[in-house]
Scaffold this active site. Structure first.
Site, PDB file in Angstrom:
ATOM      1  CG  ASN A   1       6.590   3.582   4.424  1.00  0.00           C
ATOM      2  OD1 ASN A   1       5.868   3.887   5.535  1.00  0.00           O
ATOM      3  ND2 ASN A   1       6.297   3.331   3.251  1.00  0.00           N
TER       4      ASN A   1
ATOM      5  CG  HIS B   1       3.568   4.818   9.347  1.00  0.00           C
ATOM      6  ND1 HIS B   1       2.887   3.830   8.486  1.00  0.00           N
ATOM      7  CD2 HIS B   1       3.726   5.807   8.295  1.00  0.00           C
ATOM      8  CE1 HIS B   1       2.772   4.012   7.314  1.00  0.00           C
ATOM      9  NE2 HIS B   1       3.453   5.150   7.068  1.00  0.00           N
TER      10      HIS B   1
ATOM     11  CG  HIS C   1       7.365   7.800   5.478  1.00  0.00           C
ATOM     12  ND1 HIS C   1       6.990   7.490   4.344  1.00  0.00           N
ATOM     13  CD2 HIS C   1       6.206   7.587   6.355  1.00  0.00           C
ATOM     14  CE1 HIS C   1       6.030   7.107   4.105  1.00  0.00           C
ATOM     15  NE2 HIS C   1       5.213   7.064   5.245  1.00  0.00           N
TER      16      HIS C   1
ATOM     17  NE  ARG D   1      -1.380   2.571   2.988  1.00  0.00           N
ATOM     18  CZ  ARG D   1      -0.618   3.611   3.370  1.00  0.00           C
ATOM     19  NH1 ARG D   1      -0.769   4.675   2.817  1.00  0.00           N
ATOM     20  NH2 ARG D   1      -0.099   3.600   4.639  1.00  0.00           N
ATOM     21  CG  ASP D   2       2.886   4.427   3.189  1.00  0.00           C
ATOM     22  OD1 ASP D   2       2.873   5.179   2.054  1.00  0.00           O
ATOM     23  OD2 ASP D   2       3.315   4.758   4.368  1.00  0.00           O
TER      24      ASP D   2
ATOM     25  CB  CYS E   1       1.828  10.545   1.346  1.00  0.00           C
ATOM     26  SG  CYS E   1       0.269  10.997   1.256  1.00  0.00           S
TER      27      CYS E   1
END
Ligand code: HMG
Ligand code: MG
Length: 308
Positions: A256, A214, A216, A17-18, A247
């Site tokens: 990430n 989370h 990055h 996803r990310d 994003c």
């Protein structure tokens, strides 16, 4: 010496996803599925599979329904041995998830309305109005909720964000009863001292067993920030295999933290993670080749060179 480290951690792999959402060139559904299967084979037990967002906002996720249909055919889904949370921004996304039989959704907001406005065309306030409705429907349908808080340390439009804003959003999210709250350093600006002081505040309002980080790695601080988080007893870490990610609505945000970087750190500290590094590297190599990119992870680059 390092103290209070957890003995065992949980990795939430966000690569599908990310990791992929920012990729301009469309990656086929079958390649995404193969990637997910390789991640499963490496021993990862929580893999954020996709997002049910507007395909205009995130074109790479336009095949999310097809992808999830295929995930449903895997043994891991059928046996519920792997969790596949999916990101949901609004009721429309939730209805899609419900229809598909998704068992866990990730809801997301931020500490900054300037960011949410760009990311989901809503203020933070409006995002909670949406999420309250979704959370209620999720509960009625026994769907578990994970919560993401973006711009926890800094916002691309607002600069540094105070710890009080993060605590405020955590308290609002708590009313939606998420099983986990993931604290997002969306643009990778956090530093160890900042993480240390923010976590002291965060852990006054939520138990450490339900906090995820989370991070990055835009400025190369993610591993250092992980170490500080470990010392606070945090045992859940989001990461992306190969270090892909970012994003599109957070200018300058890059990948990430690489799952491989975390594993190198956890291994050095004797912390159990349950992932087979060699198999994970195969998954990362596969997806890096598909997106035609080199890994930003220094550890993975060195590891790949040493394997040749
Ligand atoms: P909007 O334009 O206000 O939405 O966008 P709308 O309701 O007016 O609908 C516009 C169009 O989108 C319509 O299509 C809808 O049907 C469609 P049209 O009729 O014009 O052809 N649409 C949808 N299609 C599929 N699924 C849906 C959906 N909703 C509307 N769920 C919206 C608002 C929230 C939809 C949009 O801004 C959006 O999808 N945003 C998502 C952005 C995103 O995914 N960002 C990245 C994830 S967050 C992140 O990466 C941070 C995180 O990693 C943590 C961290 O690092 O900090 C989690
Ligand atoms: Mg992210």
């Amino acid at each position: 010496m390092l103290k209070n480290l957890p003995k065992k951690i949980k990795i939430v792999e966000v690569g599908p996803r990310d990791g992929l959402q920012n990729e301009k060139e469309f990656i086929s559904t079958d390649v995404k599925l193969n990637y997910i299967q390789k991640l499963i084979d490496s021993g990862l037990e929580t893999i954020e599979a996709t997002s049910f967002v507007s395909p205009r906002a995130i074109p790479q996720m336009k095949d999310s329904v097809d992808l999830f249909e295929k995930i449903k055919t895997t043994d891991s889904f059928k046996k519920s041995s792997v969790h596949f949370p999916c990101l949901v921004p609004n009721m429309k996304g939730f209805e899609t998830a419900l229809k598909l039989g998704v068992k866990e959704i990730s809801l997301f907001s931020a500490t900054s309305s300037e960011f949410t406005q760009k990311n989901i065309n809503a203020t933070v306030e409006e995002s909670f109005v949406r999420m309250e409705e979704i959370a209620k429907a999720a509960k009625e349908n026994s769907i578990r909720i994970r919560a993401y808080i973006s711009t926890a340390f800094g916002c691309p439009y607002n600069g540094e964000m105070p710890a009080s804003a993060l605590v405020d959003i955590i308290e609002r999210f708590e009313k939606l009863e998420p099983y986990e709250i993931s604290i997002g350093d969306t643009i990778g600006v956090a530093t160890p001292a900042q993480v240390d002081s923010y976590l002291k505040e965060v852990l006054k309002v939520v138990d450490k067993s339900r906090v995820a980080m989370h991070l990055h790695d835009t400025r190369g601080m993610a591993v250092a920030n992980t170490l500080v988080s470990l010392e606070h007893g945090i045992s859940i870490y989001d990461s992306s295999s190969g270090g892909l990610g970012g994003c599109p609505y957070a200018k300058g945000a890059t990948g990430n933290v690489a799952t491989e970087d975390l594993i190198y750190l956890f291994d050095s500290l004797g912390i159990e993670h349950g992932v087979d590094l060699e198999k994970l590297v195969d998954a990362s190599s596969y997806i890096l080749e598909a997106v035609k990119k080199k890994t930003p992870s220094k550890f993975l680059s060195a590891y790949l060179k040493s394997r040749k």
